[in-house]
Design a protein around this motif. Structure first.
Motif, PDB file in Angstrom:
ATOM      1  N   ALA A  98       1.422   3.768  10.871  1.00 46.13           N
ATOM      2  CA  ALA A  98       2.838   3.504  11.114  1.00 46.13           C
ATOM      3  C   ALA A  98       3.546   3.141   9.811  1.00 46.13           C
ATOM      4  O   ALA A  98       2.955   2.554   8.912  1.00 46.13           O
ATOM      5  CB  ALA A  98       2.979   2.381  12.131  1.00 46.13           C
ATOM      6  N   VAL A  99       4.825   3.511   9.726  1.00 46.03           N
ATOM      7  CA  VAL A  99       5.634   3.148   8.566  1.00 46.03           C
ATOM      8  C   VAL A  99       6.827   2.333   9.072  1.00 46.03           C
ATOM      9  O   VAL A  99       7.668   2.847   9.807  1.00 46.03           O
ATOM     10  CB  VAL A  99       6.162   4.391   7.828  1.00 46.03           C
ATOM     11  CG1 VAL A  99       6.961   3.977   6.596  1.00 46.03           C
ATOM     12  CG2 VAL A  99       5.011   5.305   7.437  1.00 46.03           C
ATOM     13  N   ALA A 100       6.863   1.052   8.697  1.00 42.09           N
ATOM     14  CA  ALA A 100       7.941   0.172   9.156  1.00 42.09           C
ATOM     15  C   ALA A 100       8.745  -0.292   7.950  1.00 42.09           C
ATOM     16  O   ALA A 100       8.191  -0.785   6.975  1.00 42.09           O
ATOM     17  CB  ALA A 100       7.366  -1.030   9.908  1.00 42.09           C
TER      18      ALA A 100
ATOM     19  N   THR B 275       6.274  -6.103  12.868  1.00 43.79           N
ATOM     20  CA  THR B 275       6.005  -5.032  13.840  1.00 43.79           C
ATOM     21  C   THR B 275       4.512  -4.824  14.043  1.00 43.79           C
ATOM     22  O   THR B 275       4.100  -4.180  15.006  1.00 43.79           O
ATOM     23  CB  THR B 275       6.588  -3.686  13.362  1.00 43.79           C
ATOM     24  OG1 THR B 275       5.948  -3.330  12.116  1.00 43.79           O
ATOM     25  CG2 THR B 275       8.094  -3.757  13.150  1.00 43.79           C
ATOM     26  N   ALA B 276       3.704  -5.343  13.101  1.00 38.92           N
ATOM     27  CA  ALA B 276       2.296  -4.947  13.036  1.00 38.92           C
ATOM     28  C   ALA B 276       1.521  -5.213  14.327  1.00 38.92           C
ATOM     29  O   ALA B 276       0.753  -4.359  14.771  1.00 38.92           O
ATOM     30  CB  ALA B 276       1.621  -5.629  11.850  1.00 38.92           C
TER      31      ALA B 276
ATOM     32  N   LYS C  33      -3.188   1.562  10.659  1.00 41.79           N
ATOM     33  CA  LYS C  33      -2.622   0.949   9.461  1.00 41.79           C
ATOM     34  C   LYS C  33      -1.115   0.849   9.641  1.00 41.79           C
ATOM     35  O   LYS C  33      -0.524   1.681  10.339  1.00 41.79           O
ATOM     36  CB  LYS C  33      -2.912   1.871   8.268  1.00 41.79           C
ATOM     37  CG  LYS C  33      -3.320   1.147   6.997  1.00 41.79           C
ATOM     38  CD  LYS C  33      -3.377   2.101   5.818  1.00 41.79           C
ATOM     39  CE  LYS C  33      -4.570   3.035   5.800  1.00 41.79           C
ATOM     40  NZ  LYS C  33      -4.518   3.976   4.664  1.00 41.79           N
ATOM     41  N   VAL C  34      -0.512  -0.162   9.048  1.00 38.83           N
ATOM     42  CA  VAL C  34       0.941  -0.280   9.098  1.00 38.83           C
ATOM     43  C   VAL C  34       1.440  -0.424   7.661  1.00 38.83           C
ATOM     44  O   VAL C  34       1.133  -1.406   6.982  1.00 38.83           O
ATOM     45  CB  VAL C  34       1.389  -1.493   9.939  1.00 38.83           C
ATOM     46  CG1 VAL C  34       2.917  -1.572   9.985  1.00 38.83           C
ATOM     47  CG2 VAL C  34       0.814  -1.417  11.357  1.00 38.83           C
ATOM     48  N   LEU C  35       2.170   0.572   7.207  1.00 39.23           N
ATOM     49  CA  LEU C  35       2.725   0.519   5.849  1.00 39.23           C
ATOM     50  C   LEU C  35       4.114  -0.104   5.941  1.00 39.23           C
ATOM     51  O   LEU C  35       4.958   0.369   6.714  1.00 39.23           O
ATOM     52  CB  LEU C  35       2.835   1.930   5.259  1.00 39.23           C
ATOM     53  CG  LEU C  35       1.539   2.743   5.252  1.00 39.23           C
ATOM     54  CD1 LEU C  35       1.795   4.154   4.709  1.00 39.23           C
ATOM     55  CD2 LEU C  35       0.473   2.045   4.411  1.00 39.23           C
TER      56      LEU C  35
ATOM     57  N   ALA D 196      -3.977  -2.726  10.115  1.00 41.91           N
ATOM     58  CA  ALA D 196      -3.970  -3.462   8.845  1.00 41.91           C
ATOM     59  C   ALA D 196      -2.659  -3.231   8.108  1.00 41.91           C
ATOM     60  O   ALA D 196      -2.243  -2.091   7.912  1.00 41.91           O
ATOM     61  CB  ALA D 196      -5.133  -2.997   7.985  1.00 41.91           C
ATOM     62  N   VAL D 197      -2.015  -4.317   7.726  1.00 43.69           N
ATOM     63  CA  VAL D 197      -0.723  -4.203   7.044  1.00 43.69           C
ATOM     64  C   VAL D 197      -0.936  -3.950   5.557  1.00 43.69           C
ATOM     65  O   VAL D 197      -1.722  -4.637   4.905  1.00 43.69           O
ATOM     66  CB  VAL D 197       0.112  -5.484   7.236  1.00 43.69           C
ATOM     67  CG1 VAL D 197       1.429  -5.384   6.479  1.00 43.69           C
ATOM     68  CG2 VAL D 197       0.365  -5.733   8.718  1.00 43.69           C
TER      69      VAL D 197
END
Ligand SMILES: Cc1cc2nc3c(=O)[nH]c(=O)nc-3n(C[C@H](O)[C@H](O)[C@H](O)COP(=O)(O)OP(=O)(O)OC[C@H]3O[C@@H](n4cnc5c(N)ncnc54)[C@H](O)[C@@H]3O)c2cc1C
Ligand SMILES: Cc1cc2nc3c(=O)[nH]c(=O)nc-3n(C[C@H](O)[C@H](O)[C@H](O)COP(=O)(O)OP(=O)(O)OC[C@H]3O[C@@H](n4cnc5c(N)ncnc54)[C@H](O)[C@@H]3O)c2cc1C
Lengths: 320, 262
Positions: free
Chosen positions: A34-36, A44-45, A55-57, A166-167
């Motif tokens: 995800a891209v936040a 948002t993670a 993964k959260v970018l 994982a952020v």
């Protein structure tokens, strides 16, 4: 497995439902990353992890709020370069489509908008689109570059699928174009407390037959009895009876709820374009010849001022 | 000072006609009447209003990429009051997708010369709503899109964008690409005088070579997207229709209960 980028639509860290739906679809074609972006991106993670994001970018910067569209394109491009995904999925809002298109152009890729379903195919993701006011269903693919696809709300069920989430901080350098269009003021829309029109499971709409702004109260009462969102035809909006943000149709919102109830709406092609994919369609209209009746699962030929209040009472009674 | 406005206008099959696909899965344009996409009428209208509200010398050029018949869309825009028209027509354009269309439009806009591009919010056939953003990206100028109000003054374009969660006021320096919604104000009807005057206004025709575009950058074969199938949605099975004789609301509630909505 290949990674798939999912652009996150959120408000100060609260993830909106269409993004969670996208995570379900993304898992069919790869591992969701995800891209936040913007204020609250890091918050948002948890929700994203719960729905399958490995993964959260994230990246926070004032530019995302202060300038239109381009900073977000810059960031997604940076994410694509960091991840080399098999596809990029973006929620089909007006802004989402503009972001997707500009990103595709930069990547030398094609873009598909308004997909209503997505599957893995031999040559990449296959998108289903509902076109010509939902009269045709097409299957298409992006045949050059990294597929960039926007997906309409309500195209998939939200499924929990816990993943690491994982952020990681994304590093973004903004392009010269990023600050081209300044947002000089922003007035958030006041919440009505009702569900978001495009995300609602039930939509209750009124048209010219409602005959006055004050009469929309009976449409709202029915909506509230069902926990529904309120929609309106363009005729009702143009008459000033209901805000344009609630317009359903070609130049309004397109909705695809489980249940759509149209009252005092004739069913012109441009209105149908926005609601024809609803699962169950119900209409109340005093004209037995109204074209909306061609679409319905259940129709009542009658005066909405009699039928709608009675329906509301009955729903309340049944719900207890 | 002068202000050169290019308005993009698309020729589309009439939405109230029986729209369908041809054998190669492109839009069948032969069986259904075509017209100027209604949403582009709003773009022409706003260009005319910008011109009427301006002290500058304003020239409005309408531009279309499309088959021979697309001239009809140009004529309509000219009869509303635009000054001149450009028609990009080439057999190799058949089946071009959004990325390719934006290339052709961008090259034509550059060749024509512009300070402001005005587009509709979406076409009424593809309804992607992406071309204005693509044009801004290609031209390297600001996009000020989906405006319900627009004004131009002293080299700056300002507008109001009504988004899902907020209303925004936007501002950018010219040159820029603008798109306007159907909330921006009713489009005028061409007057008889306008229709007569349109017949004398210049319509330029350009093909791909005029725009230095290679045939392998556009067309169905070179599109960035491929349509594999198009199927007509099965007709809905006839629903139950009852006449209200005093119990219509209750009957409907029973139906909703049966379907588990209540
Ligand atoms: C480019 C373009 C884009 C458009 N985009 C949209 C869009 O996004 N959304 C949209 O909705 N339209 C859109 N339209 C407009 C569309 O063509 C119709 O004009 C519009 O949908 C009509 O709204 P309506 O059904 O409420 O009104 P009408 O067509 O006037 O129908 C009113 C209906 O109410 C019924 N009625 C009246 N009184 C009662 C009563 N007491 N009880 C029960 N029934 C009653 C009548 O029998 C009639 O069927 C667009 C048009 C164009 C050209
Ligand atoms: C049902 C259908 C679905 C499609 N889906 C896709 C898809 O997913 N991906 C894809 O790449 N292509 C797709 N296409 C092709 C695409 O519609 C065309 O390439 C088109 O010209 C650009 O997109 P649009 O018409 O949707 O433009 P929009 O972005 O909706 O149009 C916005 C504005 O751009 C201007 N404009 C657009 N086309 C022209 C033109 N030819 N001449 C002048 N001005 C123009 C107009 O001012 C218009 O109001 C689809 C076409 C159809 C008919």
């Amino acid at each position: 497995m290949a990674e798939v980028l999912v652009y996150v639509d959120h408000v100060d860290g609260a993830v909106r439902k269409p993004t969670l739906e996208l995570l379900t679809l993304a898992r069919r074609v790869g591992e969701p990353v995800a891209v936040a972006l913007g204020n609250g991106a890091g918050d948002t993670a948890a929700a994203l992890a719960e729905h399958g994001a490995v993964k959260v970018l994230t990246h926070e910067a004032a530019e995302y709020a202060d300038y239109l569209v381009v900073p977000k394109v810059d960031a997604l491009q940076a994410a694509v370069e960091a991840v080399s995904p098999a596809a990029v999925l973006v929620p089909s809002s007006a802004e989402g489509k503009e972001i997707a298109a500009r990103l595709a152009l930069r990547l030398g890729s094609g873009v598909i908008t308004d997909a209503v379903d997505l599957e893995a195919g031999d040559e990449g993701p296959v998108a289903t689109q509902s076109v010509f006011a939902a009269a045709f269903t097409t299957k298409s693919r992006v045949s050059k570059g990294t597929p960039v696809i926007t997906v309409k709300p309500n195209s998939a069920a939200v499924e929990a699928a816990p993943a690491a989430g994982a952020v990681e901080a994304l590093s973004v350098s903004f392009s010269a174009q990023a600050t081209g269009t300044k947002v000089t003021s922003r007035t958030p829309r006041e919440s009505t407390g009702r569900p978001e029109l495009t995300e609602a499971a039930i939509v209750v709409s009124g048209g010219r037959g409602v005959n006055g702004a004050e009469n929309f109260a009976i449409i709202e009462a029915l909506a509230d009895s069902l926990g529904a969102a309120v929609g309106a035809s363009r005729a009702a909006v143009d008459a000033g009876w209901y805000p344009h943000t609630n317009q359903v149709g070609q130049t309004g919102k397109s909705v695809s709820p489980q249940l759509y109830i149209a009252s005092g709406i004739s069913g012109a092609i441009q209105h149908r374009a926005g609601m024809q994919t609803s699962k169950t369609i119900v209409a109340i209209n005093k004209d037995a010849e109204a074209p909306i009746f061609d679409l319905v699962d259940y129709g009542v030929v009658g005066d909405l001022f009699d039928v709608v209040p009675q329906l509301t009472e009955e729903v309340k009674t049944r719900k207890g | 000072m002068s202000l050169r406005i290019v308005v993009t206008v698309k020729y589309v099959p009439d939405a109230t006609g029986d729209r369908h696909f041809a054998d190669d899965l492109t839009v069948d344009r032969d069986d259904v009447d075509g017209l100027l996409s209604e949403l582009d009428e709003y773009a022409v209208e706003q260009a005319l209003q910008i011109s009427e509200n301006s002290d500058d010398d304003v020239e409005i050029t309408v531009l279309t990429v499309g088959p021979e018949d697309a001239k009809d869309a140009l004529r309509k825009a000219l009869s509303m009051g635009a000054d001149k028209a450009i028609h990009v027509e080439d057999d190799d354009l058949h089946g071009t997708d959004a990325i390719g269309t934006s290339l052709v439009l961008a090259k034509a806009i550059e060749k024509a010369g512009y300070d402001l591009v005005v587009s509709g919010m979406a076409s009424t056939d593809g309804t992607m709503g992406v071309v204005p953003a693509l044009l801004a990206e290609r031209l390297g100028v600001p996009q000020v899109t989906l405006l319900s109000e627009v004004s131009v003054e002293d080299g700056t374009v300002k507008g109001r964008r009504d988004g899902d969660s907020a209303t925004e006021q936007l501002e950018a320096s010219l040159p820029a690409v603008v798109s306007v919604t159907d909330q921006s104000g009713e489009a005028r009807y061409p007057s008889f005088k306008g229709i007569m005057a349109a017949k004398k206004k210049p319509v330029q025709s350009w093909d791909l070579s005029d725009l230095d575009i290679d045939e392998d950058e556009v067309g169905l074969e070179n599109a960035y997207t491929t349509v594999d199938s198009a199927t007509e949605r099965p007709a809905r099975t006839a629903g139950t229709i009852v006449k209200d004789e005093g119990e219509g609301g209750k009957q409907l509630a029973a139906f909703l209960a049966e379907r588990k909505f209540v």
